[in-house]
Scaffold this motif. Structure first.
Motif, short mmCIF file in Angstrom:
data_model
loop_
_atom_site.label_atom_id
_atom_site.label_comp_id
_atom_site.label_asym_id
_atom_site.label_seq_id
_atom_site.Cartn_x
_atom_site.Cartn_y
_atom_site.Cartn_z
N SER A 1 0.78 -1.18 0.12
CA SER A 1 -0.10 -0.11 -0.15
C SER A 1 0.69 1.36 -0.05
CB SER A 1 -0.95 0.04 1.05
OG SER A 1 -0.31 0.34 2.37
N GLU A 2 1.90 1.08 0.54
CA GLU A 2 2.90 2.29 0.64
C GLU A 2 3.26 2.78 -0.84
OE1 GLU A 2 6.14 2.18 3.28
OE2 GLU A 2 4.51 2.30 5.17
N GLY A 3 3.27 1.75 -1.77
CA GLY A 3 3.63 1.91 -2.96
C GLY A 3 2.58 2.79 -3.74
N ASN A 4 1.29 2.82 -3.45
CA ASN A 4 0.37 3.45 -4.21
C ASN A 4 0.61 4.84 -4.06
OD1 ASN A 4 -1.25 1.15 -4.68
ND2 ASN A 4 -2.30 1.40 -2.87
N ALA A 5 0.69 5.37 -5.19
CA ALA A 5 1.00 6.88 -5.58
C ALA A 5 -0.02 7.58 -6.01
CB ALA A 5 1.95 6.99 -6.70
N ASP A 6 -1.11 6.88 -6.31
CA ASP A 6 -2.23 7.85 -7.20
C ASP A 6 -3.53 7.71 -6.31
OD1 ASP A 6 -2.46 5.67 -9.91
OD2 ASP A 6 -2.32 5.27 -7.67
N ILE A 7 -3.51 7.53 -5.01
CA ILE A 7 -4.98 7.01 -4.61
C ILE A 7 -5.58 8.67 -3.71
CG2 ILE A 7 -4.67 4.58 -4.09
CD1 ILE A 7 -3.71 5.32 -1.25
N PHE A 8 -4.69 9.49 -3.93
CA PHE A 8 -5.02 10.77 -3.09
C PHE A 8 -5.78 11.67 -3.97
CE2 PHE A 8 -3.13 9.64 0.73
CZ PHE A 8 -1.78 9.11 0.40
N VAL A 9 -6.67 12.54 -3.39
CA VAL A 9 -7.89 13.24 -4.02
C VAL A 9 -6.89 14.37 -4.60
CG1 VAL A 9 -9.58 14.85 -3.96
CG2 VAL A 9 -9.59 12.76 -2.59
N ASP A 10 -5.82 14.91 -3.83
CA ASP A 10 -5.24 16.07 -4.35
C ASP A 10 -3.83 15.88 -4.93
OD1 ASP A 10 -4.48 15.32 -1.88
OD2 ASP A 10 -3.91 17.19 -0.87
N THR A 11 -3.64 16.55 -6.05
CA THR A 11 -2.37 16.05 -6.66
C THR A 11 -1.51 17.36 -7.13
OG1 THR A 11 -3.41 15.95 -8.92
CG2 THR A 11 -3.25 14.03 -7.85
N SER A 12 -0.34 17.37 -7.02
CA SER A 12 0.53 18.49 -7.39
C SER A 12 1.27 18.46 -8.89
CB SER A 12 1.50 18.63 -6.40
OG SER A 12 2.60 19.65 -6.54
N PRO A 13 1.39 19.20 -9.75
CA PRO A 13 1.83 19.24 -10.82
C PRO A 13 3.36 19.10 -10.75
CG PRO A 13 1.06 21.54 -10.43
CD PRO A 13 0.66 20.78 -9.29
N MET A 14 3.80 19.45 -9.75
CA MET A 14 5.40 19.46 -9.76
C MET A 14 6.01 18.34 -9.23
SD MET A 14 6.03 22.39 -11.03
CE MET A 14 7.77 22.50 -10.72
N PRO A 15 6.96 17.57 -9.90
CA PRO A 15 7.61 16.42 -9.51
C PRO A 15 8.09 16.50 -7.92
CG PRO A 15 7.95 16.88 -11.62
CD PRO A 15 7.60 17.79 -11.18
N ASP A 16 8.84 17.82 -7.58
CA ASP A 16 9.40 17.67 -6.20
C ASP A 16 8.45 18.12 -5.29
OD1 ASP A 16 12.38 19.71 -7.71
OD2 ASP A 16 12.08 17.58 -7.30
N GLU A 17 7.39 18.80 -5.53
CA GLU A 17 6.21 19.00 -4.55
C GLU A 17 5.69 17.84 -4.28
OE1 GLU A 17 4.55 23.46 -6.17
OE2 GLU A 17 3.15 22.15 -5.06
N LEU A 18 5.47 16.94 -5.20
CA LEU A 18 4.74 15.66 -5.16
C LEU A 18 5.51 14.59 -4.31
CD1 LEU A 18 2.30 13.94 -6.06
CD2 LEU A 18 3.34 13.26 -8.10
N PHE A 19 6.70 14.68 -4.59
CA PHE A 19 7.73 13.80 -3.66
C PHE A 19 7.65 14.41 -2.29
CE2 PHE A 19 10.94 10.93 -2.90
CZ PHE A 19 11.55 11.59 -2.06
N GLU A 20 7.70 15.65 -2.24
CA GLU A 20 7.71 16.07 -0.76
C GLU A 20 6.42 15.85 -0.09
OE1 GLU A 20 9.27 20.47 -0.51
OE2 GLU A 20 8.01 20.51 1.38
#
Lengths: 196, 150
Positions: free
Chosen positions: A102-121
């Motif tokens: 489940s920790e590998g699930n990247a795309d289950i959250f409602v809010d997403t960020s366009p920037m990769p660094d922001e997304l990682f953070e």
């Protein structure tokens, strides 16, 4: 005119399946969100969410209209979460695989960020918060998730947990204090002189 | 106002409830007054608030799109099974109860009712004014009438 939850539930008691479908549509996201934040496993949360609604339907006759439907629904969900958490304590190796998946699930959250660094953070922060909540004792975990993620009132939380409102005040306060200590240790929060 | 000054040890356990507005209005007012005078408690409130905000970093999730259909399919199956089970039970009960009822009625008719009737008539006291009725045939009746005329 929109029927109230209690009216729909009374219709369910008489076998009205369409009324039940309306209730599922209204609350499936809230229940899913609650269970996910309590047990930290999306796929298992799906199963438990379904189980919650099946139990609600099977126990429709036991529903009393003086109780708010939402409190009753979360009471059932909380009991299923408790059983799941107790099962995991007794079978830690079974749950470890699921947690890793489940920790590998990247795309289950409602809010997403366009920037990769922001997304990682954001994912990092989410993971740390998740781990902090997992460190809490059962009742504190349930209470804080109900309050922070579902905005349930203290009397609703008290009904769901089967305790008094005074106990809920104490549980939530201790949960926030414990979370603060853990988040400071993880570096998500700035430390203060630790005089909490 | 001495009666309205709360101490830190009274306020600290209530700070989360204060943040969540889960206290009576008058108590919220008293705590607010205390927080204006006590930087330590005020700081603790700010920390609790930051902790609460930090939890939002773990975002919301939604139920998958097909969940409602899955739930309703299970409900329909459950409802159909319950209905079938109720019908089976009704049939089983009828299968047992119908002949049992018939047997009980038959036994009552042939055994119990005559017993009751027999005990009622046997135990009834005889009265001197009691009239007994004898059934006689027409020919015997005409003989009696003829004897009476002669």
């Amino acid at each position: 005119m929109r029927s109230s939850d209690e009216e729909l539930m009374l219709r369910c008691k008489n076998g009205d399946v369409n009324a039940f479908e309306l209730l599922v549509s209204r609350y499936q996201d809230a229940v899913m969100n609650f269970i996910y934040h309590t047990i930290g496993d999306y796929h298992r949360a799906e199963d438990l969410c379904q189980e919650t609604f099946i139990k609600v339907f099977k126990n429709a006759r036991g529903y009393r209209s003086k109780n708010r439907f939402k409190s009753w629904l979360f009471k059932i969900a909380a009991n299923l979460c408790r059983n799941e958490l107790r099962y995991r304590r007794r079978h830690p190796s079974d749950s470890l695989e699921r947690i890793i998946e489940s920790e590998g699930n990247a795309d289950i959250f409602v809010d997403t960020s366009p920037m990769p660094d922001e997304l990682f953070e954001r994912k990092e922060k989410a993971m740390l918060v998740k781990r902090a909540i997992e460190c809490l004792p059962e009742n504190q975990r349930l209470a804080i998730v109900m309050r922070e993620y579902e905005s349930l009132r203290y009397d609703e939380i008290a009904y769901a947990l089967g305790c008094s409102v005074g106990a809920v005040k104490s549980i939530i306060h201790r949960a926030r204090q414990n979370l603060r200590k853990i988040l400071v240790r993880y570096g998500l929060e700035e430390g203060y002189n630790a005089r909490i | 106002m001495p009666g309205y000054n709360l101490k830190c040890e009274q306020v600290k356990p209530l700070l989360s409830a204060y943040l969540d507005r889960e206290l009576p209005i008058w108590k919220i007012g008293l705590i607010r007054l205390h927080l204006r005078r006590c930087p330590e408690c005020a700081h603790q409130v700010a920390e609790l608030q930051r902790t609460s905000l930090a939890l939002k970093a773990w975002g919301e999730v939604r139920a998958p799109a097909e969940m409602r259909d899955k739930i309703m399919r299970r409900i329909q199956r459950f409802a159909a099974r319950s209905e079938a089970s109720r019908a089976r039970w009704k049939f089983r009960i009828m299968k047992v109860m119908a002949p049992l009822t018939a047997l009980i009625v038959t036994l009552a008719w042939f055994l119990v009712i005559p017993l009751f009737y027999h005990s009622i008539t046997r135990n009834r006291p005889v009265r001197s004014t009691e009239i007994s009725v004898t059934v006689i045939s027409e020919s015997e009746l005409s003989k009696i009438i003829g004897r009476g005329r002669s």
